[in-house]
Design a protein around this motif. Structure first.
Motif, mmCIF file in Angstrom:
data_model
loop_
_atom_site.group_PDB
_atom_site.id
_atom_site.type_symbol
_atom_site.label_atom_id
_atom_site.label_comp_id
_atom_site.label_asym_id
_atom_site.label_seq_id
_atom_site.Cartn_x
_atom_site.Cartn_y
_atom_site.Cartn_z
ATOM 1 N N SER A 138 0.904 -1.096 -0.128
ATOM 2 C CA SER A 138 0.088 0.045 -0.515
ATOM 3 C C SER A 138 0.982 1.361 -0.214
ATOM 4 O O SER A 138 0.751 2.173 -0.802
ATOM 5 N N GLN A 171 -2.501 3.950 3.496
ATOM 6 C CA GLN A 171 -4.809 4.084 3.473
ATOM 7 C C GLN A 171 -5.429 4.439 3.149
ATOM 8 O O GLN A 171 -5.600 6.100 3.299
ATOM 9 N N THR A 195 -7.825 12.663 2.639
ATOM 10 C CA THR A 195 -7.997 11.620 1.851
ATOM 11 C C THR A 195 -6.824 11.093 1.082
ATOM 12 O O THR A 195 -5.538 10.160 1.157
ATOM 13 N N SER A 203 -9.774 3.587 0.178
ATOM 14 C CA SER A 203 -10.187 2.294 0.326
ATOM 15 C C SER A 203 -9.839 2.014 -1.165
ATOM 16 O O SER A 203 -9.707 2.745 -1.916
ATOM 17 N N PHE A 204 -10.347 0.937 -2.004
ATOM 18 C CA PHE A 204 -10.078 0.624 -2.896
ATOM 19 C C PHE A 204 -10.515 1.141 -3.892
ATOM 20 O O PHE A 204 -10.055 2.164 -4.534
ATOM 21 N N ARG A 205 -11.864 1.578 -3.605
ATOM 22 C CA ARG A 205 -12.558 2.521 -4.877
ATOM 23 C C ARG A 205 -12.164 3.474 -4.989
ATOM 24 O O ARG A 205 -11.804 4.260 -6.086
ATOM 25 N N GLN A 206 -11.516 4.528 -3.815
ATOM 26 C CA GLN A 206 -11.165 5.578 -3.834
ATOM 27 C C GLN A 206 -9.037 5.488 -4.604
ATOM 28 O O GLN A 206 -9.139 6.461 -5.595
#
Length: 96
Positions: A12, A52, A43, A54-57
């Motif tokens: 990540s 860190q 974010t 979200s996968f969508r972001q």
């Protein structure tokens, strides 16, 4: 499951560093990227500092800075054999 010295944090953070480099290369501020990607600037900052998100972001940022085709190709089965051995047995049998 294949053994690896990498963990989810390593990967990540590598994604975060890659996208931050692309953002800086494109001379985009976090605010400009936020407008372009619909991912809030705080974010983006958190992602660049911690990895860190979200996968969508992540996909929204990637789509704004790179080609989603590159990520999609990672999901496709490769017919080519990996050059590196995947087990000690392959090393001992010289199957790689």
């Amino acid at each position: 499951m294949k053994l690896s010295l990498l963990d989810d944090t390593d990967v990540s953070q590598a994604f975060a560093a890659h996208l931050r480099g692309l953002r800086e290369q494109a001379k985009l501020s976090r605010e400009a990227l936020a407008q372009q990607s619909c991912v809030p600037a705080p974010t983006i900052k958190k992602f660049e500092l911690t990895g860190q998100i979200s996968f969508r972001q992540l996909l929204l940022l990637w789509q704004s800075l790179d080609s989603l085709d590159r990520l999609y190709r990672l999901t496709q089965v490769s017919t080519e054999r990996n050059a590196l051995p995947t087990s000690i047995e392959e090393v001992l049998k010289d199957e790689f």
